[in-house]
Enzyme design. Structure first.
Site, PDB file in Angstrom:
ATOM      1  N   CYS A 188      35.732  40.188  49.975  1.00  0.00           N
ATOM      2  CA  CYS A 188      36.190  40.147  48.586  1.00  0.00           C
ATOM      3  C   CYS A 188      36.650  41.546  48.204  1.00  0.00           C
ATOM      4  CB  CYS A 188      35.070  39.674  47.660  1.00  0.00           C
ATOM      5  SG  CYS A 188      35.521  39.737  45.916  1.00  0.00           S
TER       6      CYS A 188
ATOM      7  N   CYS B 222      41.743  39.117  41.893  1.00  0.00           N
ATOM      8  CA  CYS B 222      41.367  38.936  43.296  1.00  0.00           C
ATOM      9  C   CYS B 222      42.008  40.061  44.093  1.00  0.00           C
ATOM     10  CB  CYS B 222      41.830  37.576  43.810  1.00  0.00           C
ATOM     11  SG  CYS B 222      41.493  37.307  45.567  1.00  0.00           S
TER      12      CYS B 222
END
EC number: 5.1.1.7
Length: 281
Positions: A75, A224
């Site tokens: 991530c 993101c």
């Protein structure tokens, strides 16, 4: 029994950070992570991130559970938050300090910058069908402007792995995308055996992209990091963007650079501490 935690966010993509340096496995189960991430009955977050001991080649290991209990490989916003959390644990504010982090998506190297910014060497993008993975093309082919049928519509997609799978499509107006409807259909499409993150990109200028994202295992999020990296790679591959771009997300902007020198993708953005607490089990 209570679990101490610190909450961080990177452009509104928020995480519960747990000091797990004294154990080799996450101290919280995926089921408990779901409860902790619940925004009504828990702390509220897009995921739970654990700082575990590193190997002989790395400083630390990063593990993540998404808000649905699934475990992603990596991530981008999360690793920036992880770097700031490690600096807090080590009681350092040294600008330029870097960490070698072992993730399920490979080695990542975040570096502390001034004003709560973190730059991360995200490594090489992976482009082959087997590396995404996807069945849209053969295992040894790249997925560039490949047609796919989703929600009764044909889309041209480019696929990139930044340690986790991304499906990128360029659109005229990102605001017009019914993300809550289309996103899940991309995520669970049969062409993506491990599911996928999906980015919808509007090119405002070759050096400025506007992005909305449906994250695998988390749904609609404000940002993101790996998706922003993958989108710039996709933009270069399709001739739509420069190698150095600002990517605007609902939560703010990231600076992304796909280097011609070493082929690595570099991401710079904020990671902000929100609060600390104890979660009662």
């Amino acid at each position: 029994m209570g679990i101490e935690f610190t909450k961080y966010h990177g452009l509104g993509n928020d995480f519960i950070l747990i000091d797990n340096r004294h154990g080799s496995e996450p101290m919280v189960s995926p089921e408990m992570a779901v409860e902790m991430c619940d925004r009504h009955f828990g702390i509220g977050a897009d995921g739970v991130i654990f700082v575990l001991p590193g190997t002989s080649q790395t400083d630390y290991q990063m593990r993540i559970f998404n808000s649905d209990g699934s475990e992603p490989e990596m991530c981008g916003n999360g690793i920036r938050c992880l770097a700031q959390f490690i600096a807090e644990l080590e009681k350092t504010t040294e600008v330029g300090k870097s960490y070698r982090i072992d993730t399920l998506g490979g080695l990542m190297t975040p570096r502390l910058e001034a004003q709560e910014q973190v730059t991360v060497d995200m490594g090489l993008p992976r482009l082959l069908g087997s590396e995404i993975p996807t069945t849209l093309v053969s295992r040894t082919e790249k997925v560039i402007d490949q047609p796919i049928e989703v929600a009764g519509q044909s889309w041209l997609v480019t696929c990139v792995s930044m340690g986790n799978p991304h499906c990128i499509t360029f659109v005229e107006d990102v605001k017009s995308i019914a993300l809550e409807t289309i996103g899940p259909q991309f995520e669970h499409h049969v062409a993506f055996p491990q599911r996928t993150n999906t980015e919808f990109i509007e090119v405002l200028r070759p050096d400025y992209l506007k992005m909305r994202v449906w994250e695998r295992g988390a749904g609609i999020t404000l940002a993101c990091g790996t998706g922003a990296c993958a989108s710039v790679v996709a933009g270069v591959l399709t001739g739509k963007s420069d190698r150095r771009c600002t990517v605007e997300l609902p939560g703010g902007c990231l600076s992304i650079y796909w280097s011609e020198t070493d082929g690595h993708v570099y991401m710079t953005g904020p990671a902000k501490r929100v609060f600390t607490g104890v979660y009662e089990m």
